[in-house]
Design a protein around this motif. Sequence first.
Motif, PDB file in Angstrom:
ATOM      1  N   LYS A   1       0.772  -1.152   0.110  1.00  0.00           N
ATOM      2  CA  LYS A   1       0.008  -0.151  -0.030  1.00  0.00           C
ATOM      3  C   LYS A   1       0.986   1.279   0.037  1.00  0.00           C
ATOM      4  O   LYS A   1       2.021   1.269   0.741  1.00  0.00           O
ATOM      5  N   LYS A   2       0.577   2.120  -1.022  1.00  0.00           N
ATOM      6  CA  LYS A   2       0.924   3.737  -0.832  1.00  0.00           C
ATOM      7  C   LYS A   2       0.836   4.142   0.453  1.00  0.00           C
ATOM      8  O   LYS A   2      -0.466   4.598   0.529  1.00  0.00           O
ATOM      9  N   VAL A   3       1.588   4.570   1.454  1.00  0.00           N
ATOM     10  CA  VAL A   3       1.475   5.380   2.708  1.00  0.00           C
ATOM     11  C   VAL A   3       2.216   6.514   2.835  1.00  0.00           C
ATOM     12  O   VAL A   3       3.355   6.808   2.115  1.00  0.00           O
ATOM     13  N   ARG A   4       1.621   7.764   3.573  1.00  0.00           N
ATOM     14  CA  ARG A   4       2.529   8.793   3.673  1.00  0.00           C
ATOM     15  C   ARG A   4       3.401   8.587   5.051  1.00  0.00           C
ATOM     16  O   ARG A   4       2.755   7.817   6.108  1.00  0.00           O
ATOM     17  N   VAL A   5       4.587   9.068   5.045  1.00  0.00           N
ATOM     18  CA  VAL A   5       5.415   8.718   6.112  1.00  0.00           C
ATOM     19  C   VAL A   5       6.161  10.179   6.538  1.00  0.00           C
ATOM     20  O   VAL A   5       6.471  10.945   5.547  1.00  0.00           O
ATOM     21  N   ALA A   6       6.249  10.227   7.824  1.00  0.00           N
ATOM     22  CA  ALA A   6       7.122  11.441   8.329  1.00  0.00           C
ATOM     23  C   ALA A   6       8.366  11.307   8.083  1.00  0.00           C
ATOM     24  O   ALA A   6       9.007  10.250   8.433  1.00  0.00           O
ATOM     25  N   VAL A   7       9.220  12.297   7.538  1.00  0.00           N
ATOM     26  CA  VAL A   7      10.348  12.199   7.060  1.00  0.00           C
ATOM     27  C   VAL A   7      11.467  12.080   8.412  1.00  0.00           C
ATOM     28  O   VAL A   7      12.314  11.496   8.484  1.00  0.00           O
ATOM     29  N   LYS A   8      11.081  12.928   9.526  1.00  0.00           N
ATOM     30  CA  LYS A   8      12.005  13.054  10.651  1.00  0.00           C
ATOM     31  C   LYS A   8      11.876  11.865  11.346  1.00  0.00           C
ATOM     32  O   LYS A   8      12.980  11.180  12.109  1.00  0.00           O
ATOM     33  N   THR A   9      10.575  11.101  11.589  1.00  0.00           N
ATOM     34  CA  THR A   9      10.495  10.202  12.675  1.00  0.00           C
ATOM     35  C   THR A   9      10.334   8.843  11.823  1.00  0.00           C
ATOM     36  O   THR A   9      10.348   7.626  12.563  1.00  0.00           O
TER      37      THR A   9
END
Length: 105
Positions: A91-99
């Motif tokens: 699945k394509k998901v949004r991910v926080a770059v910092k954490t």
Amino acid sequence: MAAAKIKKGDKVVVLSGKDKGKTGEVVKSLPKDDKVVVSGVNIAVRHKKPTQGDPQGGLVRAEAPLHVSKVAHVTADGKATRVRFETRDGKKVRVAVKTGEVING
């Protein structure tokens, strides 16, 4: 058109302008204009004449749209982060770059 990195319901912080540093929730996303409306941020005041429907008239305060480049997603610790897309479990998901945490939605 690119996928939306900031969506309705996301917690964001304002990066520039008169409301710099304020945080709020995205109330409305306007992807065609690359703008978002954030609750409690960028309040515009309009002078309304009295009408039959609104006999009082007066000053009306409403949230105005901000350009999406002026806001950033907020992580759990309250800091601003960029958002990237990854494929996890097919699945394509949004991910926080910092954490590296997955962002809901």
